[in-house]
Enzyme design. Sequence first.
Site, PDB file in Angstrom:
ATOM      1  N   GLY A 192       0.843  -1.202   0.000  1.00 34.92           N
ATOM      2  CA  GLY A 192       0.000   0.000   0.000  1.00 34.92           C
ATOM      3  C   GLY A 192       0.873   1.244   0.000  1.00 34.92           C
ATOM      4  O   GLY A 192       0.647   2.181   0.752  1.00 34.92           O
ATOM      5  N   GLY A 248       0.017   5.568  -1.390  1.00 38.34           N
ATOM      6  CA  GLY A 248      -0.833   6.565  -0.734  1.00 38.34           C
ATOM      7  C   GLY A 248      -0.033   7.723  -0.181  1.00 38.34           C
ATOM      8  O   GLY A 248       1.184   7.841  -0.383  1.00 38.34           O
ATOM      9  N   GLN A 249      -0.736   8.583   0.554  1.00 39.03           N
ATOM     10  CA  GLN A 249      -0.129   9.816   1.073  1.00 39.03           C
ATOM     11  C   GLN A 249       1.079   9.499   1.953  1.00 39.03           C
ATOM     12  O   GLN A 249       2.156  10.065   1.774  1.00 39.03           O
ATOM     13  CB  GLN A 249      -1.182  10.586   1.881  1.00 39.03           C
ATOM     14  N   ASP A 267       1.729  -1.960  -4.426  1.00 38.08           N
ATOM     15  CA  ASP A 267       0.387  -1.395  -4.305  1.00 38.08           C
ATOM     16  C   ASP A 267      -0.479  -2.085  -5.347  1.00 38.08           C
ATOM     17  O   ASP A 267       0.025  -2.761  -6.245  1.00 38.08           O
ATOM     18  CB  ASP A 267       0.423   0.131  -4.539  1.00 38.08           C
ATOM     19  N   ARG A 306      -2.099  -0.735  -7.682  1.00 36.10           N
ATOM     20  CA  ARG A 306      -1.842  -0.144  -9.003  1.00 36.10           C
ATOM     21  C   ARG A 306      -0.430   0.401  -9.057  1.00 36.10           C
ATOM     22  O   ARG A 306       0.125   0.793  -8.036  1.00 36.10           O
ATOM     23  CB  ARG A 306      -2.814   1.017  -9.265  1.00 36.10           C
ATOM     24  N   TYR A 355     -14.315   2.550   9.504  1.00 38.83           N
ATOM     25  CA  TYR A 355     -12.846   2.680   9.522  1.00 38.83           C
ATOM     26  C   TYR A 355     -12.330   2.597  10.961  1.00 38.83           C
ATOM     27  O   TYR A 355     -11.398   1.839  11.259  1.00 38.83           O
ATOM     28  CB  TYR A 355     -12.486   4.018   8.874  1.00 38.83           C
ATOM     29  N   LYS A 357     -10.001  -0.233  12.640  1.00 34.28           N
ATOM     30  CA  LYS A 357      -8.685   0.082  13.233  1.00 34.28           C
ATOM     31  C   LYS A 357      -8.619  -0.389  14.696  1.00 34.28           C
ATOM     32  O   LYS A 357      -7.595  -0.906  15.132  1.00 34.28           O
ATOM     33  CB  LYS A 357      -8.398   1.587  13.140  1.00 34.28           C
TER      34      LYS A 357
HETATM   35  C1  AKB Z   1      -8.947   9.966   8.000  1.00 36.46           C
HETATM   36  O1  AKB Z   1      -9.341  11.149   8.057  1.00 36.46           O
HETATM   37  O2  AKB Z   1      -9.684   9.007   7.754  1.00 36.46           O
HETATM   38  C2  AKB Z   1      -7.487   9.693   8.288  1.00 36.46           C
HETATM   39  C3  AKB Z   1      -7.262   9.359   9.728  1.00 36.46           C
HETATM   40  C4  AKB Z   1      -7.307  10.394  10.752  1.00 36.46           C
HETATM   41  O3  AKB Z   1      -7.032   8.223  10.039  1.00 36.46           O
HETATM   42  N1  AKB Z   1      -6.698  10.828   7.916  1.00 36.46           N
END
Ligand code: AKB
Length: 316
Positions: free
Chosen positions: A9, A12-13, A35, A37, A142, A146
């Site tokens: 990955g 990404g940023q 990654d 792609r 998300y 996590k």
């Molecule tokens: C998001 O905004 O989803 C991420 C994070 C804080 O994990 N930048």
Amino acid sequence: MKEVILMIGANGQIGSELAAALRKKFGMENVITSDIREPKEIGEGEIFETLNVLDKEAIKALMLKYKPTQIYLLAAMLSATGEQYPQKAWDLNMNGLLNVLDLAVELGIKKIFWPSSIAVFGPHSPKVDTPQYCVMDPNSIYGISKLSGERLVEYYHNRYGLDIRSVRYPGIISWRTEPGGGTTDYAVHIFFEAIRQGKYTSFLSENTELPMLYMDDAVRGTIELMDAPAEQLTIRSSYNLAGISFTPKQIAEEIKKILPNFEISYADNDPRQAIADSWPKSINDDTARNDWGWAPTFDLAGMTKDMLENLKTKLK
Ligand code: AKB
């Protein structure tokens, strides 16, 4: 011992900047990025492999090919995109992690970096100076993935002896690569639009305070955590990590000190507002400071100056 890094990955940023720092530290030939792609460009001497983190056999093949001693697993769907595709977010964030953990056990790869996020906190967590340990009731998919990931990495450390290290990243601010799909993305877009258009409409309301961190600090801190002696680490789920907390209004005021004509407006009813409202305003990172000497260096003024200077050149 010679270290070989496999980053999953990497486009990404965070991955793109962390990979550059790791290549500098360990040598081009010892950092393999991957990654789903191909990146826009692959620099001379860089090793890149196309890899879907949900394809366990493909990960195994890469691990056998390169024999990494360290894995950086950065493939994940962030908070805002996660709300559009909750099943996909769960699948990618959990099964991607499980694939890597299980293969690490099977192939004897001990050292792993996997990032968590301030999204693990929820509406009932303390909002200000949020401690390492407190009520955690994330309500975004998300954040739920996590927090589950944090429990898993600690379990794999205790049960299988994996040397997994992790931080709860706040929003990361950077000028080289724009973020995608996060709730904190406004704090990067605002700089790009300040240079491109001289104005910006924030999708978060003017007084929404969130924890953020400048990329230079994030990359340095991550590498410092990975370099820290294992016996100093008391947290095997994920360390709170703090930089600067600010609101859209405060960052706009800071930008105006350098670009006096900059204008900010605020959008109503953006779904990301509810996610932001469930997150902390500021984070207590004393444990990271005590265990491995973490200390951010950029404040709001320093970060704003650096962002605008670099973007002026980049976007010319
Ligand atoms: C998001 O905004 O989803 C991420 C994070 C804080 O994990 N930048």
